[in-house]
Scaffold this motif. Structure first.
Motif: not given
Length: 61
Positions: A1-16, A45-52
Motif C-alpha cells: 500500500m502506498e502511503q502518499n503523504v504530502r507536504f507543501h511548504s509553499e503557498n502562492h500570494n493571491y491578494s491582488r 499538509f499545507l504551508d503554515g500548519v501546525t499539527v499539535g
C-alpha cells in the motif's frame, strides 16, 4: 500500500486582482509537526500548519 503523504511548504500570494497569481510571489511559513502524532495515508499538509502534540491526521473518504 502506498502511503502518499504530502507536504507543501509553499503557498502562492493571491491578494491582488490586477496581477496574475504566478507573478505575485510565494510565502514559506513552514510546516510544524509536534511529537507523538499519528499520520494516516493520503494526508496533505499545507504551508503554515501546525499539527499539535498527540494529534491524529487522516483522510476522509
Amino acid at each position: 500500500m502506498e502511503q502518499n503523504v504530502r507536504f507543501h511548504s509553499e503557498n502562492h500570494n493571491y491578494s491582488r486582482l490586477d496581477i496574475p497569481i504566478r507573478m505575485q510571489g510565494v510565502t514559506n511559513k513552514g510546516i510544524n509537526i509536534e511529537e507523538d502524532c499519528w499520520i494516516g495515508a493520503g494526508v496533505v499538509f499545507l504551508d503554515g500548519v501546525t499539527v499539535g502534540k498527540g494529534s491524529v491526521s487522516g483522510q476522509i473518504q
